[in-house]
Structure formats: C-alpha cells, structure tokens
Design an enzyme around this catalytic site. Structure first.
Site, PDB file in Angstrom:
ATOM      1  N   SER A 156      19.481   8.345  17.721  1.00  0.00           N
ATOM      2  CA  SER A 156      19.609   9.790  17.982  1.00  0.00           C
ATOM      3  C   SER A 156      19.336  10.097  19.449  1.00  0.00           C
ATOM      4  O   SER A 156      18.234   9.837  19.950  1.00  0.00           O
ATOM      5  CB  SER A 156      18.611  10.553  17.110  1.00  0.00           C
ATOM      6  OG  SER A 156      18.461  11.866  17.620  1.00  0.00           O
ATOM      7  N   HIS A 182      24.018   9.195  16.911  1.00  0.00           N
ATOM      8  CA  HIS A 182      23.620  10.383  16.156  1.00  0.00           C
ATOM      9  C   HIS A 182      23.390  11.540  17.131  1.00  0.00           C
ATOM     10  O   HIS A 182      22.598  11.426  18.075  1.00  0.00           O
ATOM     11  CB  HIS A 182      22.336  10.064  15.385  1.00  0.00           C
ATOM     12  CG  HIS A 182      21.877  11.127  14.443  1.00  0.00           C
ATOM     13  ND1 HIS A 182      22.372  11.252  13.164  1.00  0.00           N
ATOM     14  CD2 HIS A 182      20.948  12.103  14.580  1.00  0.00           C
ATOM     15  CE1 HIS A 182      21.765  12.256  12.546  1.00  0.00           C
ATOM     16  NE2 HIS A 182      20.898  12.793  13.393  1.00  0.00           N
ATOM     17  N   ASP A 233      22.220  15.399  17.405  1.00  0.00           N
ATOM     18  CA  ASP A 233      21.501  16.467  16.709  1.00  0.00           C
ATOM     19  C   ASP A 233      21.853  17.816  17.315  1.00  0.00           C
ATOM     20  O   ASP A 233      21.390  18.152  18.410  1.00  0.00           O
ATOM     21  CB  ASP A 233      19.990  16.227  16.816  1.00  0.00           C
ATOM     22  CG  ASP A 233      19.538  15.104  15.907  1.00  0.00           C
ATOM     23  OD1 ASP A 233      19.819  15.183  14.701  1.00  0.00           O
ATOM     24  OD2 ASP A 233      18.905  14.152  16.407  1.00  0.00           O
ATOM     25  N   MET A 246      21.371  21.660  17.252  1.00  0.00           N
ATOM     26  CA  MET A 246      20.397  22.652  16.758  1.00  0.00           C
ATOM     27  C   MET A 246      20.694  24.003  17.407  1.00  0.00           C
ATOM     28  O   MET A 246      21.003  24.053  18.602  1.00  0.00           O
ATOM     29  CB  MET A 246      18.973  22.223  17.135  1.00  0.00           C
ATOM     30  CG  MET A 246      18.610  20.832  16.631  1.00  0.00           C
ATOM     31  SD  MET A 246      16.874  20.488  16.918  1.00  0.00           S
ATOM     32  CE  MET A 246      16.812  18.737  16.488  1.00  0.00           C
ATOM     33  N   HIS A 289      25.060  15.710  13.361  1.00  0.00           N
ATOM     34  CA  HIS A 289      24.138  16.334  12.402  1.00  0.00           C
ATOM     35  C   HIS A 289      23.978  17.795  12.800  1.00  0.00           C
ATOM     36  O   HIS A 289      23.306  18.112  13.786  1.00  0.00           O
ATOM     37  CB  HIS A 289      22.809  15.567  12.463  1.00  0.00           C
ATOM     38  CG  HIS A 289      21.736  16.094  11.572  1.00  0.00           C
ATOM     39  ND1 HIS A 289      20.423  15.677  11.667  1.00  0.00           N
ATOM     40  CD2 HIS A 289      21.765  16.993  10.553  1.00  0.00           C
ATOM     41  CE1 HIS A 289      19.692  16.306  10.755  1.00  0.00           C
ATOM     42  NE2 HIS A 289      20.487  17.107  10.070  1.00  0.00           N
ATOM     43  N   MET A 324      22.381  21.108  12.524  1.00  0.00           N
ATOM     44  CA  MET A 324      21.234  21.887  12.038  1.00  0.00           C
ATOM     45  C   MET A 324      21.453  23.315  12.515  1.00  0.00           C
ATOM     46  O   MET A 324      20.740  23.828  13.388  1.00  0.00           O
ATOM     47  CB  MET A 324      19.932  21.287  12.582  1.00  0.00           C
ATOM     48  CG  MET A 324      19.524  20.027  11.845  1.00  0.00           C
ATOM     49  SD  MET A 324      18.353  19.027  12.782  1.00  0.00           S
ATOM     50  CE  MET A 324      19.497  18.134  13.814  1.00  0.00           C
ATOM     51  N   MET A 378      16.473  14.049   4.777  1.00  0.00           N
ATOM     52  CA  MET A 378      15.540  14.245   5.904  1.00  0.00           C
ATOM     53  C   MET A 378      14.175  13.689   5.511  1.00  0.00           C
ATOM     54  O   MET A 378      13.622  14.042   4.464  1.00  0.00           O
ATOM     55  CB  MET A 378      15.391  15.729   6.249  1.00  0.00           C
ATOM     56  CG  MET A 378      16.602  16.374   6.893  1.00  0.00           C
ATOM     57  SD  MET A 378      17.239  15.568   8.383  1.00  0.00           S
ATOM     58  CE  MET A 378      15.801  15.610   9.477  1.00  0.00           C
ATOM     59  N   ASP A 401      16.682  10.241   8.112  1.00  0.00           N
ATOM     60  CA  ASP A 401      16.501  10.754   9.471  1.00  0.00           C
ATOM     61  C   ASP A 401      15.107  11.339   9.632  1.00  0.00           C
ATOM     62  O   ASP A 401      14.735  12.291   8.945  1.00  0.00           O
ATOM     63  CB  ASP A 401      17.576  11.839   9.699  1.00  0.00           C
ATOM     64  CG  ASP A 401      17.591  12.377  11.119  1.00  0.00           C
ATOM     65  OD1 ASP A 401      16.826  11.890  11.966  1.00  0.00           O
ATOM     66  OD2 ASP A 401      18.399  13.295  11.365  1.00  0.00           O
TER      67      ASP A 401
HETATM   68  C1  DX5 Z   1      15.167  15.767  13.688  1.00  0.00           C
HETATM   69  C2  DX5 Z   1      16.468  15.101  14.003  1.00  0.00           C
HETATM   70  C3  DX5 Z   1      16.366  13.651  14.151  1.00  0.00           C
HETATM   71  C4  DX5 Z   1      15.463  13.172  15.270  1.00  0.00           C
HETATM   72  C5  DX5 Z   1      14.742  11.982  14.742  1.00  0.00           C
HETATM   73  O1  DX5 Z   1      15.384  17.067  13.342  1.00  0.00           O
HETATM   74  O2  DX5 Z   1      17.421  15.373  12.988  1.00  0.00           O
HETATM   75  O3  DX5 Z   1      17.656  13.040  14.251  1.00  0.00           O
HETATM   76  O4  DX5 Z   1      16.146  12.811  16.440  1.00  0.00           O
HETATM   77  O5  DX5 Z   1      13.806  11.570  15.681  1.00  0.00           O
HETATM   78  P1  DX5 Z   1      12.703  10.456  15.347  1.00  0.00           P
HETATM   79  O6  DX5 Z   1      13.455   9.226  14.946  1.00  0.00           O
HETATM   80  O7  DX5 Z   1      11.982  10.321  16.648  1.00  0.00           O
HETATM   81  O8  DX5 Z   1      11.863  11.006  14.240  1.00  0.00           O
HETATM   82 ZN    ZN Z   2      19.343  14.179  13.005  1.00  0.00          ZN
END
Ligand code: DX5
Ligand code: ZN
Length: 216
Positions: free
Chosen positions: A7, A32, A34, A36, A65, A67, A136, A174
């Site tokens: 990620s 990956h 993320d 947000m 992903h 969010m 998650m 994740d």
């Molecule tokens: C959290 C994200 C993850 C995050 C995981 O909301 O969806 O993808 O990057 O990070 P680690 O592996 O550091 O927990």
């Molecule tokens: Zn993620």
C-alpha cells in the site's frame, strides 16, 4: 498462490516513483492505492490522477481501495485511469449489487470491503457479482494500526463462502499485516495481503517483501 499488495499509503511520496518501481522489481503482485475522501474516513489521500500516474510506470495490476462515500459516482474515472481492481465499501453502497455490476461492466474486477463491525454474511447475496472480498483487519483510514484479532473468524467464514462459489473470488486482508499476522491470515484463508508499513516503512523493502513471503 499468495499475492502481496503493498500500500502506497506508507510510501515516501517524495520518492514514490522509485519506491513503487522497487517493490515491483522485488516481487510485489499488485500495487494497493488507498483512496480516502475525508468523509467515509477522516483522512484524505489520492484520487484517479494518482491511479493514472502509477499506471504509466508499473506493469503489475493496480488494486484500488475506495474508502469514499457514493463510490458509484466516480467508478468510471478510476476505470479510465487504469484500475485493475476497484474495491468499494459495503457500508458506503446503498445499491451494492448495481455498483458491482457497474464495476464489471467497465472491464474491472469488482471488490467489496468490510469494516471490522460489518458481518461477512452481508455479502451472501452478491457473491455472483464480485471478484474479491476485502476483510479490513483495522478500522480504515490510517496506516500503521494494530491488527484486530477477531477478524480471523471473519476470514474463515469468508473462505467458506468462497469455497461454494463457482467462480474465483480473491480473499484480501488489509491493516496491521506483519510477518506474524500474515501467517495467521493465510492460515485462516486469505490469499491477498495488503501491507503498508510492513513494506514501505522498512529500510530494505526487498527484504521486507521476502520476509512476508517467508512467513506464509
Ligand atoms: C487503511 C488502509 C490500508 C493501509 C494499511 O485504511 O486501507 O491499506 O495502508 O497500512 P498498514 O499495513 O500499515 O496497516
Ligand atoms: Zn487499503
């Protein structure tokens, strides 16, 4: 086959290109991303322009992903930018069935993510429409959080559902993945591991990927 999806949330943004090329060369299977929106989760990160930029430099699939609230409004943007997998949150989709159909109609694999409080059973009636389930293992929004142990039962249950499905469904996890938790989630049935801090926050990223592989 266990897939690793580092990620970029934990990457050094000032060296993003070098770091992403490095993890690709070190054997990462996906990247990956993320996304947000500051509403569905309190943090704000990247959008479709980041997907497009990364698409121009890596060959491995982009695992996006979302969010975000109302993901149905921007699916085509992420598909056009080059997403290979688009994962939406069950909690953000009033019409999840239709949203998954839309993702597939764009030629992209359709994923659904479940927050720690959301039961796996909420996906029983959309199994035919999805290609990936993302459990998650932390509350979404931030990297570097502690793995939530109760997620292991959810992974086991999701694996049971997938076993009865006539088509392939990936089972991704994740949050808080380290060599130690990686072996637990794989034993429970996961086959795609997202890792932020366990890869990008390590001094030797190639070794960090190897450590995760050795653990599973
Ligand atoms: C959290 C994200 C993850 C995050 C995981 O909301 O969806 O993808 O990057 O990070 P680690 O592996 O550091 O927990
Ligand atoms: Zn993620």
């Amino acid at each position: 086959m266990i897939y690793l999806s580092p990620s970029i949330l934990s990457a050094d943004l000032l060296q993003l290109k070098e770091q992403v090329l490095k993890v690709e060369a070190s054997g990462a299977d996906f990247i990956h991303i993320d996304v947000m929106d500051g509403h569905f989760v309190p943090n704000l990160t990247f959008g479709a322009n980041m997907v497009k930029a990364l698409k121009s430099i890596v060959k491995i699939p982009l695992d996006v992903h979302l969010m975000i609230e109302k993901p149905e409004l921007s699916l085509h943007q992420y598909a056009q930018a080059g997403a290979d997998i688009i994962t939406v949150h069950q909690e953000a989709c009033v019409h999840l069935h239709r949203t998954l159909q839309t993702i597939r109609s764009l030629g992209v694999k359709a994923g659904v993510s479940l927050n720690p409080a959301t039961p796996v059973s909420t996906l029983e009636d959309v199994l035919d429409e999805l290609d990936l389930i993302l459990i998650m293992t932390v509350n979404p929004g931030f990297g570097g959080q502690k793995f939530i142990q109760s997620a292991l039962q959810k992974i086991q249950y999701a694996r049971k559902l997938i076993q009865n499905s006539p088509h392939e469904i990936l089972l991704e996890v994740d949050g808080g993945i380290t060599p130690e938790t990686a072996s637990q989630v794989v034993a429970a049935g996961a086959n795609v591991l997202v890792a932020g801090n366990a890869v990008f926050a390590q001094p030797d990223m190639a070794q960090a990927i190897q450590n995760l592989r050795n653990a599973v």
